[in-house]
Design an enzyme around this catalytic site. Structure first.
Site, mmCIF file in Angstrom:
data_model
loop_
_atom_site.group_PDB
_atom_site.id
_atom_site.type_symbol
_atom_site.label_atom_id
_atom_site.label_comp_id
_atom_site.label_asym_id
_atom_site.label_seq_id
_atom_site.Cartn_x
_atom_site.Cartn_y
_atom_site.Cartn_z
ATOM 1 N N HIS A 50 0.823 -1.216 0.000
ATOM 2 C CA HIS A 50 0.000 0.000 0.000
ATOM 3 C C HIS A 50 0.853 1.260 0.000
ATOM 4 O O HIS A 50 0.431 2.287 0.538
ATOM 5 C CB HIS A 50 -0.924 -0.001 1.222
ATOM 6 N N ARG A 75 7.114 -5.963 3.542
ATOM 7 C CA ARG A 75 5.878 -6.580 3.070
ATOM 8 C C ARG A 75 5.835 -6.479 1.549
ATOM 9 O O ARG A 75 5.795 -5.380 0.985
ATOM 10 C CB ARG A 75 4.634 -5.927 3.663
ATOM 11 N N ASP A 89 16.770 -11.017 -2.587
ATOM 12 C CA ASP A 89 18.087 -10.700 -3.135
ATOM 13 C C ASP A 89 18.555 -9.298 -2.745
ATOM 14 O O ASP A 89 19.763 -9.035 -2.670
ATOM 15 C CB ASP A 89 18.093 -10.852 -4.658
ATOM 16 N N GLU A 154 -6.132 -12.176 6.601
ATOM 17 C CA GLU A 154 -6.863 -10.913 6.451
ATOM 18 C C GLU A 154 -8.292 -11.091 5.949
ATOM 19 O O GLU A 154 -8.902 -10.124 5.484
ATOM 20 C CB GLU A 154 -6.115 -9.999 5.483
ATOM 21 N N ASP A 180 -8.593 -5.337 6.557
ATOM 22 C CA ASP A 180 -9.184 -6.159 5.503
ATOM 23 C C ASP A 180 -10.094 -7.232 6.086
ATOM 24 O O ASP A 180 -11.087 -7.623 5.454
ATOM 25 C CB ASP A 180 -8.081 -6.796 4.657
#
Length: 266
Positions: A50, A75, A89, A154, A180
């Site tokens: 987000h 996230r 990575d 969620e 959510d």
């Protein structure tokens, strides 16, 4: 020359004597991330779901907070194995994946974080910050030791499968997203609704039964206190942008700013 990586969030949780408190960083700013890193919280969530964060900005934030005694958590925007590979990575040792609804999805995410034969993560340690360009001795053979996978529950459907999700080998933590979850339960915007908090508690119980650490997002201090009392192992209690929004608004209100602004109210 051999380089030693920092402990992952899994190790931090295992050794903690109290719940670990964290902040979100969604501004995309390395400066703000560094300021938050020096605040005294235990962990920072660098958000790609987000927030306007891409690989370059995530890398800059990981580098900015690297000198501070906090654990960065990234996230990812989804469970896409390519994105997971790229973020790992970059040197992210702990990732959170949103919207996980079943044990099968969780198992696929575990494979995305591991090299073959256990997984499907592409090998590029000589090219990547994750292994400090092959300066971490034995990284390829023991990469999973350096990676913590947390999955987000969620939705009401995911709550029903929480026990199986939490029990998946390789899932190191479960993080509940009440916003959510509330939307999926038909009470959008009401994260503290009794039905929502009851569902969060169900996830807590399922995770504890599986022996898996469980966390939750709670920006309301009273709600956060209640979840801590209910046994949350880790918790996010605020975000850089919300702190700035509320703080600047409070200052404006305190000094009467905006009352003579012709655009006020538009």
């Amino acid at each position: 020359m051999s380089f030693q990586l920092s402990p992952t969030f899994r190790e931090q949780l295992a050794g903690a004597e109290r719940p670990l408190v964290g902040l979100w960083v969604t501004s995309g700013s390395p400066v703000v991330a560094e300021i938050c890193a020096g605040s005294g919280v235990d962990w920072l969530l660098i958000d790609m779901e987000h927030a306007a964060n891409g690989l370059e900005s995530v890398l800059a934030q990981l580098q900015a907070v690297g000198a501070y005694p906090i654990t960065p958590v990234v996230r990812v925007p989804s469970g896409d194995p390519v994105v997971i590979k790229q973020v790992l990575d970059l040197g992210a040792q702990t990732i959170i994946v949103p919207m996980v609804g079943s044990a099968a999805e969780a198992e696929a995410l575990v494979r995305a974080t591991r090299y073959a034969p256990e997984g499907i993560r592409g090998v590029g340690s000589a090219l990547a910050r994750s292994a400090r360009w092959n300066r971490v001795e034995g990284y390829l053979a023991h990469a999973q030791r350096h990676v913590t996978l947390i999955v987000q529950i969620e939705s009401a459907e995911a709550v029903e499968h929480a026990a199986e999700i939490a029990a998946v080998d390789g899932v190191d933590g479960v993080f509940v997203g009440p916003a959510d979850l509330a939307a999926s339960m038909g009470v959008i915007g009401q994260q503290a609704h009794p039905d929502v908090t009851a569902a969060v508690h169900r996830v807590f119980e399922a995770a504890r039964a599986a022996g898996t650490p469980v966390g939750v997002n709670a920006f309301d201090p009273q709600v956060a206190d209640a979840y801590l009392a209910a046994g949350a192992d880790f918790i996010a209690v605020g975000a850089d942008v919300t702190l700035l929004a509320r703080g600047s608004q409070d200052l404006a209100a305190r000094f009467g700013a905006g009352e003579s602004n012709p655009l006020a109210g538009y």
